[in-house]
Design an enzyme around this catalytic site. Sequence first.
Site, short mmCIF file in Angstrom:
data_model
loop_
_atom_site.label_atom_id
_atom_site.label_comp_id
_atom_site.label_asym_id
_atom_site.label_seq_id
_atom_site.Cartn_x
_atom_site.Cartn_y
_atom_site.Cartn_z
CG ASP A 47 -1.71 1.14 1.36
OD1 ASP A 47 -2.73 1.24 0.52
OD2 ASP A 47 -1.67 1.97 2.16
CD GLU B 31 -2.36 1.93 -3.48
OE1 GLU B 31 -3.03 2.71 -3.89
OE2 GLU B 31 -1.52 2.26 -2.85
C1 OTU Z 1 -3.95 3.70 -0.65
O1 OTU Z 1 -3.83 4.70 -1.60
C2 OTU Z 1 -5.27 3.12 -0.41
O2 OTU Z 1 -5.62 2.65 -1.41
C3 OTU Z 1 -6.17 4.09 0.27
O3 OTU Z 1 -7.50 3.38 0.56
C4 OTU Z 1 -5.52 4.54 1.45
O4 OTU Z 1 -6.34 5.46 2.12
C5 OTU Z 1 -4.32 5.03 1.22
O5 OTU Z 1 -3.28 4.64 0.49
C6 OTU Z 1 -3.44 5.31 2.66
O6 OTU Z 1 -3.16 3.86 3.22
O7 OTU Z 1 -3.33 8.02 -2.34
O8 OTU Z 1 -6.01 8.29 -2.68
O9 OTU Z 1 0.28 5.93 -5.33
O10 OTU Z 1 -2.50 6.83 -4.75
O11 OTU Z 1 -1.40 4.95 -2.14
C7 OTU Z 1 -5.57 7.28 -2.31
C8 OTU Z 1 -0.37 5.61 -4.29
C9 OTU Z 1 -4.06 7.14 -2.11
C10 OTU Z 1 -1.55 6.45 -3.72
C11 OTU Z 1 -2.25 5.36 -2.73
C12 OTU Z 1 -3.26 5.92 -1.96
#
Ligand code: OTU
Length: 663
Positions: A296, A338
């Site tokens: 993540d 991710e």
């Molecule tokens: C991720 O997303 C998760 O999918 C989210 O649900 C979380 O809120 C977040 O991490 C924190 O844990 O910016 O708008 O390039 O885009 O990590 C969501 C990666 C996010 C980011 C992504 C992030």
Amino acid sequence: MQNLHYMSAPAREAFTRLAARLEPRLREGCAPRDADLFLIRLERYFADFYVPLAQIYGERSDFLQQLDTLGAQMLAAYADRPEPLRLLDIERQMTPDWFQRETMVGYVCYPDLFAGTLRGVREHLTYLRELGVTYLHLMPILQPRSGTNDGGYAVEDYRRVNPALGTMDDLAALAGDLHTNGISLCIDLVLNHTAREHTWAQRAMAGEPEYLDFYHTFADRTLPDSYEATLREVFPDFASGNFTWYPHMAEGGRWVWTTFNEFQWDLNYTNPAVFRAMADIMFFLANQGVDILRLDAVPFIWKRIGTDCENQPEVHLLLQAFRGVMRVVAPAVIFKAEAIVSPDKLIPYLGLHAAEGKECELAYNNQLMVQLWSTLATHDVTLLTHVLHAMPTPPTGTTWITYLRCHDDIGWAITDEYAAAVGVNGFLHRQFLNEFYSGAFPGSFARGSLFQYNPVTRDARISGTTASLAGLEQALATRDPYAIDLAVRRVLLLHSVIMAYSGIPLIYMGDELGMVNDFSFCSDPLRVDDNRWMHRPPMNWKLAAQRHDKVSVVGRIYAGLRRLITIRTGTPALHAGGSAQTMWTDNPHVFAFYRQHPRGHLLLLANFSEYEQQVASELMWHGKLRGEVRNLLDPEGFRPTADFNRIHLKAYECMWLVGSQSR
Ligand code: OTU
């Protein structure tokens, strides 16, 4: 030992030293064959983790001790690895394309929303099997902080399952059942931040220097202000700024780096103890039977002043090191990045140049997702084709996760440059997409909501389920059979594309039933501020019970998806080891790409308009389809004749064309 001479002299020396230290303990704790296997892997993958670690931490006086401790951790985790998983390690190393096969079909859900608990998920395995799922991503399941926790992305304890979902034993049992059913298990590993309730954070809060060093903390605003000058804000609506003041931290209070919410504290990977702690968590989860770790928010794990602190070179070094150590301990496990970032920044997560085969095996294809929605709104495939044309091919041994929706919002990652290349104004196009999908644009079929609207930049993202964004919610409300039919076709069209584009298609829970937006989150004070919950509804099992009724809306969607999956899994051309090449057609409404694999070729045609369209059939010959051409998705409806030179596609029809001779 054949790998030694591939190593540089310092790596060879460090390997020899570490192996000599570990060997006695290894021989004591493991059967002779297992001990040998560990040493073979250690030698094979040593440089993979040593070289990047030396680049990051090599200047430290305690670097070798750090390496010793890491080696001891690896050995302990290896000794703990259950026998069936050791066999799986060997099987997967013999089948390195296991996750690229056309039989891979993913499903992603929150276990509580899908089935209450992990045991509940076990009870619903027949449902997943019926659908044809071979990869299950369970959304955050590790113990989150209590209260609001960003949908589980604020983890308090990585070694415990959220008690509301079950126990670690339940997870291991579920993984075992999944494996028996031919399904691999993916879970989230939040490696950028912990909850502020995590023991590390609590001890940092209490001022213990060892744990203060686990996070990025500052006594005053000097450094935070300098960083802030070039940082973006991920959640401007509910978590403005990237630093949070904790008045009771240590002595006199400190600013803590909190990229996301103020309760999510970014970890400090300049500290090798953080790397080791996270590696240990990876080993632990791998030993429960997890197959895929979704890393993540991985772009954020390294900070550099003067930059946006995303995608820094050290992020890639850390990933290579994590992967190297995992190859020794648990090579059955793969990584999914991710990283929702632009294509040029994304591809390195799959390992480029010297790092080929040494980073993540999977990454989300955000561009395909965004472009599919953009095209559904415009009915024009030009931008989609252009963007995918320019998209680099994933390196050998890696592939995409293709998807339409996930638990997050849709951010319109369409650069001004790409838009301009096809004569579109990027800013206005993004504005249009927000208006279209929030339903404000006249004539829009979509019902979504704006997420994180920024009045200054007028930037926004979109929340909503596939069905609602594709027009089903509105069509059902107006009871218009024609509109309902079009919405069903749109849902199936989009899925037909992600099922055939290279990678693992990931179905978002409820999409197989056409589930629409759910506004019950509005009455939950912990969720009301975050409208991403509108597309995170509880599974509607009543609706699922109607899935075999082929005349119902849900039955049409379910049967359509089920069919796509069956056909996909029987089509060797869709093995992700092959290529996917987008093609220009002579019709702006019809999207095309060509799949090539030694075991078969396939031409996809997708009509993004709600009217019948035609394309020139020469496409098929350029595309090298040979022999009698068949449409796998509708063998009866497609009858080529000797003189035909146009292919007719019905409203929103997708064709998967193959030739009777494979080349
Ligand atoms: C991720 O997303 C998760 O999918 C989210 O649900 C979380 O809120 C977040 O991490 C924190 O844990 O910016 O708008 O390039 O885009 O990590 C969501 C990666 C996010 C980011 C992504 C992030």
